[in-house]
Design a protein around this motif. Structure first.
Motif, PDB file in Angstrom:
ATOM      1  N   ALA A 112       0.842  -1.206   0.000  1.00  0.00           N
ATOM      2  CA  ALA A 112       0.000   0.000   0.000  1.00  0.00           C
ATOM      3  C   ALA A 112       0.873   1.250   0.000  1.00  0.00           C
ATOM      4  N   ARG A 113       1.941   1.256   0.796  1.00  0.00           N
ATOM      5  CA  ARG A 113       2.852   2.414   0.841  1.00  0.00           C
ATOM      6  C   ARG A 113       3.495   2.671  -0.519  1.00  0.00           C
ATOM      7  N   LYS A 114       3.728   1.609  -1.267  1.00  0.00           N
ATOM      8  CA  LYS A 114       4.333   1.742  -2.587  1.00  0.00           C
ATOM      9  C   LYS A 114       3.331   2.296  -3.607  1.00  0.00           C
ATOM     10  N   LEU A 115       2.076   1.841  -3.521  1.00  0.00           N
ATOM     11  CA  LEU A 115       1.060   2.211  -4.510  1.00  0.00           C
ATOM     12  C   LEU A 115       0.360   3.542  -4.223  1.00  0.00           C
ATOM     13  N   LEU A 116       0.231   3.898  -2.958  1.00  0.00           N
ATOM     14  CA  LEU A 116      -0.580   5.068  -2.595  1.00  0.00           C
ATOM     15  C   LEU A 116      -0.122   6.404  -3.179  1.00  0.00           C
ATOM     16  N   PRO A 117       1.169   6.701  -3.276  1.00  0.00           N
ATOM     17  CA  PRO A 117       1.523   7.995  -3.875  1.00  0.00           C
ATOM     18  C   PRO A 117       0.956   8.163  -5.289  1.00  0.00           C
ATOM     19  N   GLY A 118       1.066   7.145  -6.126  1.00  0.00           N
ATOM     20  CA  GLY A 118       0.520   7.217  -7.485  1.00  0.00           C
ATOM     21  C   GLY A 118      -0.997   7.290  -7.497  1.00  0.00           C
ATOM     22  N   CYS A 119      -1.643   6.509  -6.617  1.00  0.00           N
ATOM     23  CA  CYS A 119      -3.110   6.528  -6.527  1.00  0.00           C
ATOM     24  C   CYS A 119      -3.606   7.901  -6.083  1.00  0.00           C
ATOM     25  N   CYS A 120      -2.908   8.496  -5.108  1.00  0.00           N
ATOM     26  CA  CYS A 120      -3.283   9.829  -4.621  1.00  0.00           C
ATOM     27  C   CYS A 120      -3.130  10.857  -5.735  1.00  0.00           C
ATOM     28  N   PHE A 121      -2.027  10.789  -6.471  1.00  0.00           N
ATOM     29  CA  PHE A 121      -1.792  11.730  -7.561  1.00  0.00           C
ATOM     30  C   PHE A 121      -2.913  11.629  -8.599  1.00  0.00           C
ATOM     31  N   GLU A 122      -3.271  10.396  -8.983  1.00  0.00           N
ATOM     32  CA  GLU A 122      -4.354  10.183  -9.958  1.00  0.00           C
ATOM     33  C   GLU A 122      -5.684  10.737  -9.450  1.00  0.00           C
ATOM     34  N   ALA A 123      -5.896  10.669  -8.138  1.00  0.00           N
ATOM     35  CA  ALA A 123      -7.150  11.154  -7.549  1.00  0.00           C
ATOM     36  C   ALA A 123      -7.119  12.662  -7.305  1.00  0.00           C
ATOM     37  N   GLY A 124      -5.973  13.314  -7.570  1.00  0.00           N
ATOM     38  CA  GLY A 124      -5.871  14.756  -7.366  1.00  0.00           C
ATOM     39  C   GLY A 124      -5.482  15.151  -5.959  1.00  0.00           C
ATOM     40  N   ILE A 125      -4.978  14.201  -5.182  1.00  0.00           N
ATOM     41  CA  ILE A 125      -4.517  14.487  -3.817  1.00  0.00           C
ATOM     42  C   ILE A 125      -3.003  14.657  -3.882  1.00  0.00           C
ATOM     43  N   HIS A 126      -2.530  15.893  -3.735  1.00  0.00           N
ATOM     44  CA  HIS A 126      -1.101  16.172  -3.843  1.00  0.00           C
ATOM     45  C   HIS A 126      -0.430  16.337  -2.489  1.00  0.00           C
ATOM     46  N   LYS A 127      -1.230  16.465  -1.445  1.00  0.00           N
ATOM     47  CA  LYS A 127      -0.727  16.449  -0.075  1.00  0.00           C
ATOM     48  C   LYS A 127      -1.859  15.909   0.790  1.00  0.00           C
ATOM     49  N   VAL A 140     -15.744  -6.838   8.804  1.00  0.00           N
ATOM     50  CA  VAL A 140     -15.689  -5.584   8.042  1.00  0.00           C
ATOM     51  C   VAL A 140     -14.925  -4.501   8.806  1.00  0.00           C
ATOM     52  N   ASP A 141     -15.024  -4.484  10.134  1.00  0.00           N
ATOM     53  CA  ASP A 141     -14.320  -3.451  10.902  1.00  0.00           C
ATOM     54  C   ASP A 141     -12.806  -3.666  10.871  1.00  0.00           C
ATOM     55  N   ASN A 142     -12.344  -4.907  10.855  1.00  0.00           N
ATOM     56  CA  ASN A 142     -10.907  -5.171  10.769  1.00  0.00           C
ATOM     57  C   ASN A 142     -10.366  -4.851   9.380  1.00  0.00           C
ATOM     58  N   LEU A 143     -11.161  -5.118   8.343  1.00  0.00           N
ATOM     59  CA  LEU A 143     -10.768  -4.746   6.980  1.00  0.00           C
ATOM     60  C   LEU A 143     -10.674  -3.223   6.867  1.00  0.00           C
ATOM     61  N   ALA A 144     -11.675  -2.532   7.415  1.00  0.00           N
ATOM     62  CA  ALA A 144     -11.698  -1.069   7.353  1.00  0.00           C
ATOM     63  C   ALA A 144     -10.523  -0.474   8.121  1.00  0.00           C
ATOM     64  N   LYS A 145     -10.209  -1.012   9.293  1.00  0.00           N
ATOM     65  CA  LYS A 145      -9.088  -0.495  10.096  1.00  0.00           C
ATOM     66  C   LYS A 145      -7.785  -0.546   9.305  1.00  0.00           C
ATOM     67  N   ALA A 146      -7.527  -1.666   8.641  1.00  0.00           N
ATOM     68  CA  ALA A 146      -6.303  -1.801   7.853  1.00  0.00           C
ATOM     69  C   ALA A 146      -6.286  -0.797   6.706  1.00  0.00           C
ATOM     70  N   ALA A 147      -7.404  -0.645   6.016  1.00  0.00           N
ATOM     71  CA  ALA A 147      -7.486   0.289   4.881  1.00  0.00           C
ATOM     72  C   ALA A 147      -7.280   1.728   5.350  1.00  0.00           C
ATOM     73  N   LEU A 148      -7.929   2.105   6.450  1.00  0.00           N
ATOM     74  CA  LEU A 148      -7.813   3.471   6.949  1.00  0.00           C
ATOM     75  C   LEU A 148      -6.401   3.778   7.442  1.00  0.00           C
ATOM     76  N   ASP A 149      -5.775   2.814   8.108  1.00  0.00           N
ATOM     77  CA  ASP A 149      -4.399   3.016   8.584  1.00  0.00           C
ATOM     78  C   ASP A 149      -3.450   3.251   7.417  1.00  0.00           C
ATOM     79  N   CYS A 150      -3.691   2.577   6.295  1.00  0.00           N
ATOM     80  CA  CYS A 150      -2.838   2.766   5.108  1.00  0.00           C
ATOM     81  C   CYS A 150      -2.939   4.189   4.570  1.00  0.00           C
ATOM     82  N   GLY A 151      -4.084   4.819   4.757  1.00  0.00           N
ATOM     83  CA  GLY A 151      -4.287   6.173   4.241  1.00  0.00           C
ATOM     84  C   GLY A 151      -3.560   7.257   5.014  1.00  0.00           C
TER      85      GLY A 151
END
Length: 133
Positions: free
Chosen positions: A40-55, A84-95
């Protein structure tokens, strides 16, 4: 009012496990979760850029999570097993530090888990609505 942002992380969701302790007293997480966080740490910068999140976003956020889990070839289950709450926790922590500064900013959370379509890899779709309180 800011626009709603949609970001897709092309990773199969993994539930956040409880931390474990080694015999030497060191705290660690299981390898599967550690690999998920690293990917997730590797992919998120590119995903954020594509979504228009620059910071990282600041302020209160409403977040909708759609977690599509890769469907095994054979299963009798109509929906995936991890909580579902454990899946969400992992996803949110990655953000943290990528999509938003910290997930404590999330004031409303709506999460959904489901099987992905047959032959389609899993993914996590974040729909983020920055709000003014």
């Amino acid at each position: 009012r800011l626009l709603v942002i949609q970001l897709v992380l092309p990773l199969d969701p993994v539930p956040c496990p409880r931390p474990r302790m080694s015999r030497k007293g060191r705290i660690y997480y299981p390898a599967r979760y550690t690999r998920f966080k690293a990917a997730a740490r590797k992919l998120l910068p590119g995903c954020c850029f594509e979504a228009g999140i620059h910071k990282p976003l600041t302020g209160p956020l409403v977040v909708y999570l759609d977690m599509a889990i890769g469907r095994p070839k054979r299963t009798k289950l109509n929906y995936p097993k991890p909580d579902v709450d454990n899946l969400a926790k992992a996803a949110l922590d990655c953000g943290n530090n990528f999509i938003w500064e910290d997930d404590y900013q999330i004031v409303v959370l709506d999460s959904r888990k489901r099987w992905s379509d047959p032959g389609v890899e899993g993914s996590i779709t974040f729909t983020i609505d920055p709000i003014k309180l």
